[in-house]
Motif scaffolding. Structure first.
Motif, PDB file in Angstrom:
ATOM      1  N   PRO A  13      -1.704 -14.601  -9.387  1.00  0.00           N
ATOM      2  CA  PRO A  13      -0.568 -14.436  -9.751  1.00  0.00           C
ATOM      3  C   PRO A  13       0.515 -15.379  -9.843  1.00  0.00           C
TER       4      PRO A  13
ATOM      5  N   LEU B 228      -4.428  -4.090   2.235  1.00  0.00           N
ATOM      6  CA  LEU B 228      -3.435  -5.072   1.379  1.00  0.00           C
ATOM      7  C   LEU B 228      -2.257  -4.678   1.638  1.00  0.00           C
ATOM      8  N   GLY B 229      -1.922  -3.685   2.013  1.00  0.00           N
ATOM      9  CA  GLY B 229      -0.386  -3.030   2.102  1.00  0.00           C
ATOM     10  C   GLY B 229       0.014  -2.643   0.814  1.00  0.00           C
ATOM     11  N   ALA B 230      -0.746  -1.711   0.015  1.00  0.00           N
ATOM     12  CA  ALA B 230      -0.490  -1.392  -1.226  1.00  0.00           C
ATOM     13  C   ALA B 230       0.503  -0.279  -1.228  1.00  0.00           C
TER      14      ALA B 230
ATOM     15  N   PHE C  94       6.208  -6.147  -5.265  1.00  0.00           N
ATOM     16  CA  PHE C  94       6.154  -7.642  -4.764  1.00  0.00           C
ATOM     17  C   PHE C  94       4.752  -7.192  -3.795  1.00  0.00           C
ATOM     18  N   ARG C  95       4.922  -6.030  -3.232  1.00  0.00           N
ATOM     19  CA  ARG C  95       3.538  -5.576  -2.295  1.00  0.00           C
ATOM     20  C   ARG C  95       2.262  -5.336  -3.062  1.00  0.00           C
TER      21      ARG C  95
ATOM     22  N   MET D 164       1.730  -6.715  -5.862  1.00  0.00           N
ATOM     23  CA  MET D 164       1.482  -7.915  -6.735  1.00  0.00           C
ATOM     24  C   MET D 164      -0.044  -8.471  -5.737  1.00  0.00           C
ATOM     25  N   LEU D 165      -0.184  -8.354  -4.762  1.00  0.00           N
ATOM     26  CA  LEU D 165      -1.295  -8.817  -3.963  1.00  0.00           C
ATOM     27  C   LEU D 165      -2.678  -8.010  -4.158  1.00  0.00           C
TER      28      LEU D 165
ATOM     29  N   PRO E 108      -4.731  -9.909  -7.794  1.00  0.00           N
ATOM     30  CA  PRO E 108      -6.011 -10.917  -7.607  1.00  0.00           C
ATOM     31  C   PRO E 108      -7.364 -10.182  -7.269  1.00  0.00           C
TER      32      PRO E 108
END
Lengths: 372, 165
Positions: free
Chosen positions: A45, A220-222, A338-339, A341-342, A345
């Motif tokens: 991203p 991933l902290g989603a 933002f979180r 976004m990880l 990928p």
């Protein structure tokens, strides 16, 4: 043809493709893709095209001046993102918010959640080749905006939830109108489910695509619908109840498959719960004042606090530090987009390029929200 | 219906017990505050990884929610702070643990914690570009939100003045 499992820059087979920032669906956001044939071997991203520096701006403005610009990152859910900001300032100032104001904050937050999820499902329709959904959803969304407009005075950005309460009271007779919209919308959501969520076209594009496991989602902290679609029952409204959410009866919908379909269905089910909350809130709202008199430039005692709220795009949190001056010493805003976004990928690796749009949009990612 | 319960705040027993575990295990850990649902502690950059692993593996704080940094220019320190949720221990979903470290402002170097919490990857990258903190071992500290040709001091440092101010 075998698919190269690992990215290697030397390989002639790998082609790099930029999806966005001019792509009509990507918004102000670019995804750099590396492809082997039709398959994504790596994705990265590239946000930042609409970075405003909200955190730096906040250091130049006083606590009331900060209200309008802090809702700009996510104008679809402007009352949601302001909720934890108001909570942070109230906590540091030790404000006792009038009960009627707490209910109005919740009403606006839930209206905004529906407005935002309707937009999410509308664009999801476009991304998966289902154009009826955008027609229906965008049209029906306006009935909710009409109600929010009667309270907040605007159609998009309300600047309604402010430190010390809310900006103004709601007009008389609005509850009756809201009940009608709730009843109509509950029937309408049945139709959405039949026409869109269970539609073979939509299922074929989303079922089993972009699967995020429960363990990976936590690692991933989603947050938000992404986390709950992977089977984690975590909603800040229930987990760390704020405002009057502990007095309201609602459930936290989850799904276990963790695919693109589950992320859409969780959003639809959340709107059902929001309607349920709205009915109760309009019924139980007590009379009384709706804001405290703070003055135009309130002094906030020195201290720090961390507040969070469940908004349409996930958890939005503020870490606010005051040094006793009229402006924040430091305001950290972290957003659900933002979180999440990880996650992108991680999910895109190995998918077919035609699946990139549904995977991307299923995260309910809003570029301006992530860029801040 | 009573909207808010302005009763006297209950004793923060849950967070206090957590704080005691940290002070017993790691000497030199400073407990900044113990609140009903929030606990903040400060440790040193060379011990933060141990503290992070302990909080993840022994106490169940497995879900990173925010990484932040603050420029304390008067003390010549940058504070790097991790906010972590607990999704695996029943009854602890409302607690947010904040673990802070304060490297020197002139050359702020701290270890990356993405092998403890992979979700910190972009947040550390953002803290790097905005405050100039170097996360040792981070795989990619390229600018994320700032333009790739940003040619100034990190913008969230206090001595960076926005244009026109």
């Amino acid at each position: 043809m075998t698919i190269q499992s690992e990215y290697s820059p030397d390989s002639d087979r790998i082609m790099s493709v930029a999806l966005g920032p001019q792509h009509p669906g990507a918004g102000h956001f670019r995804i750099q893709l590396w492809l082997d044939g039709d398959y994504v071997v790596r994705a990265e991203p590239d946000p930042g095209y609409v970075h405003r520096g909200e955190e730096k701006m906040a250091e130049y403005r006083n606590y009331i001046q900060n209200v309008p610009h802090l809702e700009r990152p996510v104008i679809l859910d402007s009352s949601g993102i302001l909720f934890p900001y108001a909570m942070a300032v109230d906590e540091l100032m030790n404000n006792k918010i009038p009960p009627r104001a707490e209910y109005l904050r919740v009403i606006m937050a839930e209206l905004n959640r529906i407005i935002s999820h309707m937009y999410f499902l509308a664009i999801y329709g476009i991304f998966t080749g289902h154009t009826t959904m955008i027609e229906w959803s965008m049209g029906d969304r306006d009935f909710w905006i009409d109600i929010a407009e009667r309270i907040g005075g605007a159609r998009v950005t309300f600047a309604y939830t402010i430190p010390g309460g809310v900006r103004n009271d709601m007009p008389e007779g609005l509850a009756e109108r809201a009940y009608k919209t709730c009843a109509w919308f509950e029937k309408r959501m049945e139709e959405y489910e039949k026409m869109f969520i269970r539609n073979p076209i939509f299922l074929s594009r989303t079922e089993g695509v972009g699967v995020l496991s429960r363990e990976r989602a936590i690692q991933l902290g989603a947050t938000g619908t992404v986390l709950r679609a992977s089977g984690v029952k975590h909603d800040i409204r229930k987990a760390d109840p704020y405002s009057v959410y502990s007095d309201l009866d609602f459930e936290v919908p989850t799904e276990n498959t963790g695919d693109c379909w589950a992320r859409a269905y969780v959003a639809l089910q959340e709107m059902r719960q929001s309607v349920r909350i709205l009915r109760q809130a309009f019924k139980n709202i007590p009379p009384g004042p709706v804001r405290l008199k703070l003055g135009p430039q309130p002094r906030v005692p020195a201290g720090e606090t961390y507040t969070r709220a469940e908004t349409a795009h996930g958890e939005d949190s503020y870490y606010l530090i005051s040094d006793g001056s009229p402006r924040p010493y430091r305001l950290r805003l972290q957003t659900g987009s933002f979180r999440n976004m990880l996650v992108l990928p991680n999910l895109l690796k190995g998918v077919h390029i035609a699946d990139v749009p549904p995977v991307y949009w299923s995260l309910n990612y809003w570029p301006v929200h992530a860029d801040k | 219906m009573q909207a808010q319960a302005p009763a006297a705040p209950a004793e923060p027993t849950k967070t206090k017990a957590l704080a005691d575990k940290f002070t017993a295990k790691f000497s030199g850990t400073v407990i900044d505050y113990v609140r009903q649902k929030r606990l903040k502690l400060t440790t040193s950059p060379d011990r933060i990884k141990e503290v992070a692993l302990f909080s993840r593996d022994q106490l169940g704080f497995d879900h990173i929610s925010c990484v932040s940094g603050t420029d304390w220019i008067a003390k010549n320190e940058i504070e790097v702070i991790y906010f972590v949720d607990n999704l695996s221990t029943p009854g602890f979903a409302d607690v947010v643990l904040a673990i802070a470290e304060r490297p020197n402002r002139d050359n702020p170097m701290v270890p990356t914690l993405i092998d403890v919490w992979p979700g910190a990857e972009y947040e550390e990258r953002e803290t790097h570009e905005m405050l100039g903190v170097d996360f040792q071992g981070h795989p990619n500290q390229k600018n994320l939100l700032l333009p790739e040709d940003w040619n100034d001091i990190p913008p969230l440092r206090k001595d960076y003045i926005s244009p026109g101010r």
